[in-house]
Design a protein around this motif. Sequence first.
Motif: not given
Length: 120
Positions: A48-50, A54-59
């Motif tokens: 998603x947007x930063x 921190x960058x917005x990432x997930x898994x």
Amino acid sequence: MSITEMIEQAKDTVSIRRVFGEPIVQDGLTIIPVARVVGGGGGGSGSGEREGDRPSEGSGGGLGFGVTPTGVFVVKDAEVRWQPAVDVNRIVLGGQIVAIAALLTVRAIVRARARTARRR
């Protein structure tokens, strides 16, 4: 843990030993337990947007397995016999479904007769 690692662990988990258990040998009788193994898994990722620095990432991912005993093969004197496992929970559930269907049928009959009696 990555998706690849999860798949590798799943390969180790779902094996022929899970379906056909280790044979039990005693007094000339061999018993081979048999089970039904069901499994599933899933995974996903996103970004998603930063937010700030921190960058917005997930898994993520998940894996699930279920094992139900189905019976045993009994081997004695070169003769093989199948002995199914009795699932008491399934029998009770079936009885409950039949009872509910019977009660609904009786209720419908009683209501129909009451309507017919009122019309006379």
